[in-house]
Design a protein around this motif. Structure first.
Motif, PDB file in Angstrom:
ATOM      1  N   GLN A   1       0.844  -1.191   0.109  1.00  0.00           N
ATOM      2  CA  GLN A   1      -0.193  -0.141  -0.071  1.00  0.00           C
ATOM      3  C   GLN A   1       0.816   1.294   0.097  1.00  0.00           C
ATOM      4  O   GLN A   1       1.710   1.328   0.758  1.00  0.00           O
ATOM      5  CB  GLN A   1      -0.893  -0.123   1.181  1.00  0.00           C
ATOM      6  N   LYS A   2       0.350   2.212  -0.832  1.00  0.00           N
ATOM      7  CA  LYS A   2       1.103   3.679  -0.844  1.00  0.00           C
ATOM      8  C   LYS A   2      -0.038   4.919  -0.437  1.00  0.00           C
ATOM      9  O   LYS A   2      -0.741   4.993  -0.953  1.00  0.00           O
ATOM     10  CB  LYS A   2       1.635   3.881  -2.261  1.00  0.00           C
ATOM     11  N   ILE A   3       0.194   4.818   0.935  1.00  0.00           N
ATOM     12  CA  ILE A   3      -0.781   5.720   1.708  1.00  0.00           C
ATOM     13  C   ILE A   3      -0.887   6.995   1.007  1.00  0.00           C
ATOM     14  O   ILE A   3      -2.044   7.561   0.865  1.00  0.00           O
ATOM     15  CB  ILE A   3      -0.581   5.760   3.306  1.00  0.00           C
TER      16      ILE A   3
ATOM     17  N   GLN B   1      -2.820   7.052  -2.096  1.00  0.00           N
ATOM     18  CA  GLN B   1      -4.397   6.727  -1.633  1.00  0.00           C
ATOM     19  C   GLN B   1      -4.907   7.972  -1.038  1.00  0.00           C
ATOM     20  O   GLN B   1      -6.180   8.251  -1.245  1.00  0.00           O
ATOM     21  CB  GLN B   1      -4.451   5.612  -0.700  1.00  0.00           C
ATOM     22  N   LEU B   2      -4.318   8.802  -0.222  1.00  0.00           N
ATOM     23  CA  LEU B   2      -5.049   9.845   0.354  1.00  0.00           C
ATOM     24  C   LEU B   2      -4.967  11.020  -0.669  1.00  0.00           C
ATOM     25  O   LEU B   2      -5.802  12.067  -0.382  1.00  0.00           O
ATOM     26  CB  LEU B   2      -4.023  10.310   1.584  1.00  0.00           C
ATOM     27  N   ALA B   3      -4.081  11.314  -1.653  1.00  0.00           N
ATOM     28  CA  ALA B   3      -4.094  12.224  -2.662  1.00  0.00           C
ATOM     29  C   ALA B   3      -4.987  12.194  -3.705  1.00  0.00           C
ATOM     30  O   ALA B   3      -5.205  12.869  -4.603  1.00  0.00           O
ATOM     31  CB  ALA B   3      -2.641  12.616  -3.011  1.00  0.00           C
ATOM     32  N   ARG B   4      -5.788  11.094  -3.864  1.00  0.00           N
ATOM     33  CA  ARG B   4      -6.748  10.878  -5.017  1.00  0.00           C
ATOM     34  C   ARG B   4      -7.794  11.429  -5.026  1.00  0.00           C
ATOM     35  O   ARG B   4      -8.079  12.177  -3.865  1.00  0.00           O
ATOM     36  CB  ARG B   4      -7.193   9.266  -4.784  1.00  0.00           C
ATOM     37  N   ASN B   5      -8.460  11.606  -5.981  1.00  0.00           N
ATOM     38  CA  ASN B   5      -9.824  12.493  -6.259  1.00  0.00           C
ATOM     39  C   ASN B   5     -10.980  11.812  -5.995  1.00  0.00           C
ATOM     40  O   ASN B   5     -11.184  10.721  -6.358  1.00  0.00           O
ATOM     41  CB  ASN B   5      -9.777  12.921  -7.659  1.00  0.00           C
ATOM     42  N   PHE B   6     -11.691  11.944  -4.867  1.00  0.00           N
ATOM     43  CA  PHE B   6     -12.780  11.431  -4.356  1.00  0.00           C
ATOM     44  C   PHE B   6     -14.168  11.251  -5.109  1.00  0.00           C
ATOM     45  O   PHE B   6     -15.045  10.754  -4.839  1.00  0.00           O
ATOM     46  CB  PHE B   6     -13.233  11.670  -2.788  1.00  0.00           C
TER      47      PHE B   6
END
Length: 202
Positions: free
Chosen positions: A181-183, A186-191
């Motif tokens: 996992q690359k946290i 994952q947190l910088a993605r567009n929701f």
């Protein structure tokens, strides 16, 4: 019989019986437990002889580290008891040879030193309980180690620290074929486009 003689015979008899059980039991966990008991009895004998430093070092190093490590390794490996049929006549010559060597040593000790007739020898027994207020060898070793040889003590601890860190680094090898996992990604993605509603045709 004084308390020193009683404790001497008690510790020596327990150490002898425990050492025989170490080599005679088939369960490895029980053998290691009796080995710890042997170390504790030998530490008691060394304490009776006035060697406090050797006694405590035996408890700390052998009982507290090596024997417990043996116990954990044996329990983690889960060694099954294997029944191997060995002819007693194949190991009889080695057993007789070891018995003769030990018996000759005990016989030489018994002829040169009679422990039950100590009054005939010019020996002076000093009880270690009466010398509790004197300077022990642990205090002497501690004063010498932390004053005159303090630099060598710090250097040896630094070498052990580097060896421990090196062992940890060598065992932490990175595997390329494993997906991790690359946290931060994952947190910088567009929701906004993370969830899609799809209408299925009937």
């Amino acid at each position: 019989m004084s308390i020193d003689f009683f404790l001497f015979f008690l510790f020596s008899s327990f150490a002898l019986v425990s050492s025989l059980l170490v080599i005679s039991l088939k369960n490895a966990v029980h053998s290691v437990l009796f080995l710890i008991l042997v170390f504790c009895n030998v530490a008691g004998l060394l304490l009776l002889f006035g060697a406090e430093f050797l006694s405590f070092m035996l408890l700390i190093v052998y009982v507290g580290a090596i024997a417990v490590l043996f116990l954990f390794v044996v329990m983690m490996l889960n060694i099954k008891a294997t029944w191997v049929t060995i002819s007693p006549f194949s190991v009889l010559p080695i057993g007789v040879l070891i018995f003769l060597i030990i018996f000759s040593q005990l016989l030489s000790i018994a002829t040169n030193f009679d422990i039950f007739n100590l009054q005939q020898h010019d020996l002076i027994w000093i009880s270690w309980i009466l010398e509790k207020d004197n300077t022990t060898n642990i205090k002497v070793v501690g004063k010498v180690l932390y004053t005159h040889f303090s630099l060598l003590f710090l250097l040896s601890s630094l070498i052990l620290l580097v060896a421990m860190i090196g062992a940890i680094v060598l065992t932490m090898h990175q595997r390329i074929d494993v997906q991790k996992q690359k946290i931060d990604i994952q947190l910088a993605r567009n929701f906004d486009g993370a969830v899609k509603f799809i209408t299925l045709r009937k």
